[in-house]
Design a protein around this motif. Sequence first.
Motif, short mmCIF file in Angstrom:
data_model
loop_
_atom_site.label_atom_id
_atom_site.label_comp_id
_atom_site.label_asym_id
_atom_site.label_seq_id
_atom_site.Cartn_x
_atom_site.Cartn_y
_atom_site.Cartn_z
N ASP A 272 0.83 -1.20 0.00
CA ASP A 272 0.00 0.00 0.00
C ASP A 272 0.87 1.25 0.00
O ASP A 272 2.08 1.19 0.19
N SER A 273 0.21 2.37 -0.19
CA SER A 273 0.82 3.69 -0.09
C SER A 273 -0.14 4.54 0.73
O SER A 273 -1.36 4.47 0.52
N TYR A 274 0.39 5.30 1.68
CA TYR A 274 -0.46 6.11 2.54
C TYR A 274 0.32 7.33 3.02
O TYR A 274 1.54 7.38 2.93
N ALA B 45 9.02 13.20 22.05
CA ALA B 45 7.95 12.35 21.51
C ALA B 45 7.56 12.80 20.11
O ALA B 45 7.77 13.94 19.72
N VAL B 46 6.97 11.86 19.38
CA VAL B 46 6.36 12.16 18.09
C VAL B 46 5.12 11.29 17.98
O VAL B 46 5.12 10.13 18.41
N ARG B 47 4.03 11.86 17.45
CA ARG B 47 2.79 11.13 17.23
C ARG B 47 2.41 11.29 15.76
O ARG B 47 2.77 12.28 15.13
N TRP B 48 1.69 10.32 15.26
CA TRP B 48 1.23 10.42 13.88
C TRP B 48 -0.17 9.85 13.75
O TRP B 48 -0.63 9.08 14.59
N GLU B 49 -0.83 10.28 12.67
CA GLU B 49 -2.13 9.74 12.33
C GLU B 49 -2.26 9.71 10.82
O GLU B 49 -1.58 10.46 10.11
N LEU B 50 -3.12 8.85 10.35
CA LEU B 50 -3.33 8.70 8.92
C LEU B 50 -4.01 9.95 8.37
O LEU B 50 -5.05 10.37 8.85
N ALA B 51 -3.37 10.56 7.38
CA ALA B 51 -3.94 11.74 6.72
C ALA B 51 -4.63 11.34 5.42
O ALA B 51 -5.57 11.98 4.98
N GLU B 52 -4.14 10.25 4.82
CA GLU B 52 -4.72 9.77 3.56
C GLU B 52 -4.43 8.27 3.46
O GLU B 52 -3.28 7.86 3.44
N MET C 27 -4.64 4.61 10.94
CA MET C 27 -3.37 4.36 11.58
C MET C 27 -3.06 5.52 12.52
O MET C 27 -3.15 6.68 12.13
N THR C 28 -2.73 5.17 13.75
CA THR C 28 -2.25 6.15 14.71
C THR C 28 -1.09 5.50 15.45
O THR C 28 -1.01 4.27 15.56
N GLY C 29 -0.18 6.32 15.93
CA GLY C 29 0.93 5.77 16.67
C GLY C 29 1.85 6.85 17.17
O GLY C 29 1.58 8.05 17.00
N GLY C 30 2.92 6.40 17.79
CA GLY C 30 3.88 7.35 18.28
C GLY C 30 5.07 6.70 18.94
O GLY C 30 5.06 5.50 19.27
N TYR C 31 6.11 7.49 19.09
CA TYR C 31 7.31 7.12 19.84
C TYR C 31 7.44 8.08 21.00
O TYR C 31 7.29 9.29 20.83
N LEU D 69 1.13 1.63 18.33
CA LEU D 69 0.63 1.62 16.96
C LEU D 69 -0.74 0.97 16.92
O LEU D 69 -0.96 -0.06 17.57
N ALA D 70 -1.64 1.57 16.19
CA ALA D 70 -2.95 0.97 15.90
C ALA D 70 -3.19 1.12 14.41
O ALA D 70 -3.05 2.21 13.86
N VAL D 71 -3.53 0.01 13.76
CA VAL D 71 -3.73 0.00 12.31
C VAL D 71 -5.09 -0.60 12.01
O VAL D 71 -5.47 -1.62 12.58
N GLY D 72 -5.81 0.04 11.13
CA GLY D 72 -7.08 -0.49 10.65
C GLY D 72 -6.96 -0.80 9.17
O GLY D 72 -6.36 -0.03 8.41
N LEU D 73 -7.48 -1.96 8.78
CA LEU D 73 -7.41 -2.38 7.38
C LEU D 73 -8.81 -2.38 6.77
O LEU D 73 -9.80 -2.58 7.47
#
Length: 139
Positions: A45-47, A58-65, A73-77, A92-96
């Motif tokens: 995939d590509s996202y 810290a760094v956090r992320w979330e799915l933008a596209e 997708m959400t997650g962080g360090y 990390l949490a991923v939804g398919l």
Amino acid sequence: MSVIADFGAYPQWATGIRSAEVIEPGADGRARRVRFTIDAGLIKDSYLLAYQWDADAAVRWELAEGGAMISEMTGGYLLATGGAGTKVTYDLAVGLKVPMIGMLKRRAEKTIIDTALKGLRSRAETVADSSDEAGGEHG
């Protein structure tokens, strides 16, 4: 945190990541949006992820596209420096878009996290060793 923020190097140490391209840099020089292309066996995939940085802590992320397979997708360090080095906590949490049994999804997430942490540790040690050999400093 410098290893985590070096997205161009991800394909060298993050299993399954084929490319990571910074789409939007932030004012602080760290990426705000990054496009990833992955090939992790059944999931290709590509996202696009959106990042929020808290300095070097810290760094956090979330799915933008999302892409064809990944729907969320959400997650962080979270980094904490200590006597022997830096402790890294990764979530990390991923939804398919395809259904997956909860137990299998949790096992896949755990495998991704374990693999990512091993790769991050190896990359950080390699970067630190190169810096030591060049006479530089690292953190």
